[in-house]
Scaffold this motif. Structure first.
Motif, PDB file in Angstrom:
ATOM      1  N   ALA A  31       0.792  -0.970   0.030  1.00 34.93           N
ATOM      2  CA  ALA A  31       0.109  -0.355  -0.064  1.00 34.93           C
ATOM      3  C   ALA A  31       1.005   1.216  -0.206  1.00 34.93           C
ATOM      4  N   ALA A  32       2.266   1.209   0.256  1.00 34.18           N
ATOM      5  CA  ALA A  32       3.162   2.111  -0.171  1.00 34.18           C
ATOM      6  C   ALA A  32       3.458   2.309  -0.741  1.00 34.18           C
ATOM      7  N   PRO A  33       3.617   4.302  -1.627  1.00 36.16           N
ATOM      8  CA  PRO A  33       3.695   3.996  -3.112  1.00 36.16           C
ATOM      9  C   PRO A  33       5.299   3.945  -2.540  1.00 36.16           C
ATOM     10  N   MET A  34       5.277   3.188  -4.460  1.00 35.58           N
ATOM     11  CA  MET A  34       6.714   3.335  -4.226  1.00 35.58           C
ATOM     12  C   MET A  34       7.733   3.538  -6.324  1.00 35.58           C
ATOM     13  N   VAL A  35       8.583   3.469  -5.971  1.00 33.34           N
ATOM     14  CA  VAL A  35       9.352   3.909  -7.059  1.00 33.34           C
ATOM     15  C   VAL A  35      11.433   3.682  -7.371  1.00 33.34           C
ATOM     16  N   MET A  36      11.332   3.104  -8.399  1.00 30.66           N
ATOM     17  CA  MET A  36      12.963   2.577  -8.418  1.00 30.66           C
ATOM     18  C   MET A  36      13.069   3.337 -10.149  1.00 30.66           C
ATOM     19  N   THR A  37      14.121   3.846  -9.416  1.00 30.87           N
ATOM     20  CA  THR A  37      14.921   5.037 -10.936  1.00 30.87           C
ATOM     21  C   THR A  37      16.833   3.914 -10.956  1.00 30.87           C
ATOM     22  N   ASP A  38      17.163   4.475 -12.104  1.00 27.47           N
ATOM     23  CA  ASP A  38      17.570   3.750 -12.920  1.00 27.47           C
ATOM     24  C   ASP A  38      18.701   5.048 -13.145  1.00 27.47           C
ATOM     25  N   PHE A  48      10.796   1.210 -12.534  1.00 32.37           N
ATOM     26  CA  PHE A  48       9.010   0.455 -11.742  1.00 32.37           C
ATOM     27  C   PHE A  48       8.948   1.643 -10.819  1.00 32.37           C
ATOM     28  N   ALA A  49       7.722   1.225 -11.199  1.00 33.34           N
ATOM     29  CA  ALA A  49       6.751   1.879 -10.256  1.00 33.34           C
ATOM     30  C   ALA A  49       5.371   1.087  -9.718  1.00 33.34           C
ATOM     31  N   ASN A  50       5.221   0.861  -8.476  1.00 30.88           N
ATOM     32  CA  ASN A  50       4.240   0.367  -8.347  1.00 30.88           C
ATOM     33  C   ASN A  50       2.402   0.283  -8.223  1.00 30.88           C
ATOM     34  N   PRO A  51       1.439  -0.183  -7.997  1.00 36.14           N
ATOM     35  CA  PRO A  51       0.387  -0.202  -8.405  1.00 36.14           C
ATOM     36  C   PRO A  51       0.113   1.581  -7.182  1.00 36.14           C
ATOM     37  N   ALA A  52       0.104   1.613  -5.882  1.00 41.11           N
ATOM     38  CA  ALA A  52      -0.240   2.376  -4.620  1.00 41.11           C
ATOM     39  C   ALA A  52       0.103   3.596  -5.400  1.00 41.11           C
ATOM     40  N   PHE A  53       2.466   4.206  -6.193  1.00 37.11           N
ATOM     41  CA  PHE A  53       2.394   4.873  -6.633  1.00 37.11           C
ATOM     42  C   PHE A  53       1.459   5.804  -7.386  1.00 37.11           C
ATOM     43  N   TRP A 110       1.688  16.356   0.160  1.00 36.74           N
ATOM     44  CA  TRP A 110       3.073  16.868   0.579  1.00 36.74           C
ATOM     45  C   TRP A 110       3.475  15.427   0.715  1.00 36.74           C
ATOM     46  N   ASN A 111       4.621  14.844   0.075  1.00 39.17           N
ATOM     47  CA  ASN A 111       5.069  13.697   0.218  1.00 39.17           C
ATOM     48  C   ASN A 111       6.430  13.533   0.757  1.00 39.17           C
ATOM     49  N   ALA A 112       6.013  12.949   2.257  1.00 39.91           N
ATOM     50  CA  ALA A 112       7.563  12.440   2.967  1.00 39.91           C
ATOM     51  C   ALA A 112       8.773  11.246   2.557  1.00 39.91           C
ATOM     52  N   MET A 113       9.279  11.902   1.770  1.00 40.65           N
ATOM     53  CA  MET A 113       9.670  10.370   0.735  1.00 40.65           C
ATOM     54  C   MET A 113      11.111  10.297   1.630  1.00 40.65           C
ATOM     55  N   THR A 114      11.349   8.985   1.275  1.00 38.76           N
ATOM     56  CA  THR A 114      12.352   7.632   1.984  1.00 38.76           C
ATOM     57  C   THR A 114      13.033   7.908   0.516  1.00 38.76           C
ATOM     58  N   LEU A 115      14.631   8.481   0.581  1.00 40.56           N
ATOM     59  CA  LEU A 115      15.231   7.657  -1.443  1.00 40.56           C
ATOM     60  C   LEU A 115      16.571   6.987  -0.860  1.00 40.56           C
ATOM     61  N   THR A 116      16.275   5.479  -1.115  1.00 36.27           N
ATOM     62  CA  THR A 116      17.763   4.976  -1.023  1.00 36.27           C
ATOM     63  C   THR A 116      18.483   4.728  -2.167  1.00 36.27           C
ATOM     64  N   PRO A 117      19.763   4.403  -2.049  1.00 42.25           N
ATOM     65  CA  PRO A 117      20.661   4.047  -3.275  1.00 42.25           C
ATOM     66  C   PRO A 117      21.073   2.751  -3.009  1.00 42.25           C
ATOM     67  N   VAL A 118      20.434   2.828  -3.680  1.00 42.22           N
ATOM     68  CA  VAL A 118      21.193   0.251  -4.325  1.00 42.22           C
ATOM     69  C   VAL A 118      22.087   0.150  -5.047  1.00 42.22           C
ATOM     70  N   LEU A 132       7.220   6.299  -1.585  1.00 41.65           N
ATOM     71  CA  LEU A 132       6.703   7.668  -1.012  1.00 41.65           C
ATOM     72  C   LEU A 132       5.496   8.111   0.321  1.00 41.65           C
ATOM     73  N   SER A 133       5.423   9.264   0.922  1.00 41.17           N
ATOM     74  CA  SER A 133       3.742   9.061   1.725  1.00 41.17           C
ATOM     75  C   SER A 133       2.685  10.035   1.815  1.00 41.17           C
ATOM     76  N   ASP A 134       2.191   9.908   1.677  1.00 41.75           N
ATOM     77  CA  ASP A 134       1.501  11.222   1.725  1.00 41.75           C
ATOM     78  C   ASP A 134       0.886  11.995   2.974  1.00 41.75           C
ATOM     79  N   VAL A 135       1.279  13.225   3.288  1.00 45.04           N
ATOM     80  CA  VAL A 135       1.144  13.473   4.620  1.00 45.04           C
ATOM     81  C   VAL A 135       1.110  14.726   4.902  1.00 45.04           C
ATOM     82  N   THR A 136      -0.638  15.416   3.531  1.00 48.95           N
ATOM     83  CA  THR A 136      -0.836  16.224   3.628  1.00 48.95           C
ATOM     84  C   THR A 136      -1.483  16.833   4.452  1.00 48.95           C
TER      85      THR A 136
END
Lengths: 380, 145
Positions: A31-38, A48-53, A110-118, A132-136
């Motif tokens: 349920a947590a919106p997630m996205v991955m970049t290259d 990659f982006a999940n349905p919650a995103f 308002w997006n409380a985002m945690t960004l992690t390098p893999v 991502l987390s909607d903290v509006t």
């Protein structure tokens, strides 16, 4: 359908081990919106982006895949927040940031985002993973709270200012009244003394002088009352010291000795004037009438607090009350009696053979407090 | 100080207080040289009469101008200023050059004692103790010989 040939993701990489499958399924189901970049591809696109995103942002998967995440930014996004994301990506460091993003329909959130390098086994950054987390709602509640707090603080400040202004006005008024009272007492005293100087008759002069002395005793009370910061209290010893100096100035010290033993008793302001007059009347009576002719002697004034009361004694070793025939009017003694009644005390005269002791016992409670507001002749 | 006591200028807008003060000063062996009720009058009289002592009220007929009067008069060589005021809180920390404050309402005794003290300290008279009922300035007031 949510990821496009992202390396390491089972869905897009046919060669990926089957062991990754449960993880991918978990990300997609989350349920947590997630996205991955290259970051190895030009402009660090989403792979990659999940349905919650997609639910949160309102974009379809095909609208986001292959694009840099900056399409989420909008006119009110804080440039400083954007810079922090850019710097974290450049440095390959993780980041937690609150950033204002925009949905496809233009509504901000308002997006409380945690960004992690893999990183891969060589330590190189293979991808960036953002949750991502909607903290509006939280932000709105916080801002409302802050506004309310500011409002309360402003309210409080306004009230404090109003109170301070009222206090300043009160203090100025008190000073003005104090000044006028003292000035008027000086005028009254001057008037009586002027008349005394012009009186041809010696008896008349004496009467006026003794009235000026009484006014002087009241004047001393007022000077002492307002000299202190606590205008509701009056120190009997301060008064006694000044009064003794005045009394001494009017007598021959070789003939009559004065002994003062007055404790520092705090007297309610409303009792100060009658009490000061009482000390004056009893003492002056002793000095004036106990030592006729050239008779020598001693007058002692003592006062002390005892329990809730005050004990005041004026003693002399003079001729004794019955022999005092040069005081036919006895005005001073009448005054003393009236003042003691006003102060709700008792007055007794004792024959010391030789001499007299006047003893006053009175309660140290302001008349207002004792009689609930109907005390006549309130002194001050 | 001459044999006739101190020459005293009274700066006071209350006519009865000023008149009684004149009588009292004479009785105590001093010479009241004049009465001023306004600041300008006080400064002009002090210039013309060069008094030994000026007794200065703070509230005069033209307002709370006694402090400025004290400043001007204490700058005059040979003149010692004493405030006589019911509003001692208006006196600045440096006493505006005055030697002391006699708090109103004062008694005859305090006026006599204060003048005796000033005569002793500043005008070659017999030294006496500073009287109670008078607040004396800490530093050397002007008028010091």
């Amino acid at each position: 359908m949510f990821g496009l040939d992202a390396p390491g993701l089972a869905e897009t990489t046919k060669t990926a081990p089957a062991a990754d499958e449960p993880f991918l399924a978990a990300f997609r189901a989350s349920a947590a919106p997630m996205v991955m970049t290259d970051p190895r591809r030009p402009d660090n696109p989403i792979v990659f982006a999940n349905p919650a995103f997609c639910r949160l942002t309102g974009y379809a998967p095909e609208e986001v895949l292959g694009r840099n995440c900056r399409f989420l930014q909008g006119p009110d996004t804080d440039p400083a927040a954007i810079a922090r994301v850019r710097e974290a990506v450049a440095a390959g460091e993780p980041l937690q940031v609150d950033i204002l993003n925009y949905r496809k329909d233009g509504r901000p959130f308002w997006n409380a985002m945690t960004l992690t390098p893999v990183r891969d086994e060589t330590g190189a950054v293979r991808s960036y993973f953002a949750v991502l987390s909607d903290v509006t709602r939280t932000r709105q509640a916080e801002r409302a709270l802050a506004r309310e707090k500011d409002g309360l603080a402003q309210d409080l400040e306004a009230r404090n200012r109003a109170l301070q202004t009222a206090l300043d006005q009160q203090t100025a008024l008190l000073h003005e009244v104090d000044h006028r009272v003292k000035n008027n007492l000086q005028v009254i005293s001057s008037l009586v003394l002027l008349k005394a100087r012009r009186a041809r008759d010696a008896a008349c002069r004496d009467v006026l002088r003794s009235m000026a002395d009484r006014i002087g005793a009241l004047a001393t009370v007022h000077r002492l009352l307002y000299a202190l910061s606590d205008v509701a209290r009056f120190d009997l010893r301060d008064f006694a010291d000044e009064f003794a100096a005045e009394l001494e100035a009017g007598i021959d010290p070789d003939r009559i000795a004065l002994a003062i033993d007055v404790e520092a008793v705090a007297v309610p302001a409303s009792m100060a004037a009658p009490l000061a007059l009482l000390v004056h009347e009893l003492s002056v009576n002793a000095v004036r009438h106990a030592f006729p002719g050239d008779r020598r002697g001693r007058v002692a004034i003592t006062a002390r607090a005892e329990g809730e009361g005050l004990i005041l004694e004026v003693s002399d070793d003079g001729i004794g009350l019955p022999a005092q025939s040069d005081n036919p009017e006895g005005f001073g003694r009448d005054l003393a009696g009236m003042l003691v009644r006003q102060l709700r005390g008792s007055l007794t005269f004792e024959d010391l053979e030789p001499g007299t002791r006047a003893r006053v016992v009175l309660p140290l409670v302001p008349p207002l407090a004792a009689t609930a507001g109907q005390a006549p002749g309130q002194g001050l | 100080m001459n044999a006739g006591g101190l020459r005293v200028l009274i700066v006071e807008d209350e006519v009865f207080i000023a008149l009684e003060l004149e009588c009292l000063l004479e009785e105590a062996g001093h010479v009241p040289v004049g009465v001023a009720t306004r600041s300008g009058e006080a400064i002009a009289l002090a210039r013309d009469l060069a008094p030994d002592v000026a007794l200065v009220d703070i509230h005069l007929a033209d307002g709370p101008t006694g402090v400025a009067v004290a400043q001007a008069l204490s700058a005059q060589p040979g003149t010692t200023v004493l405030f006589t005021t019911a509003n001692a809180k208006r006196v600045p920390a440096d006493f505006a050059g005055a030697a002391g404050i006699i708090a109103k309402p004062y008694s005859e005794r305090v006026i006599r004692a204060a003048l005796a003290y000033v005569a002793g300290r500043y005008h070659g008279g017999v030294p006496t103790e500073p009287p109670d009922g008078v607040v004396m300035a800490r530093g050397p007031a002007s008028g010091t010989p």
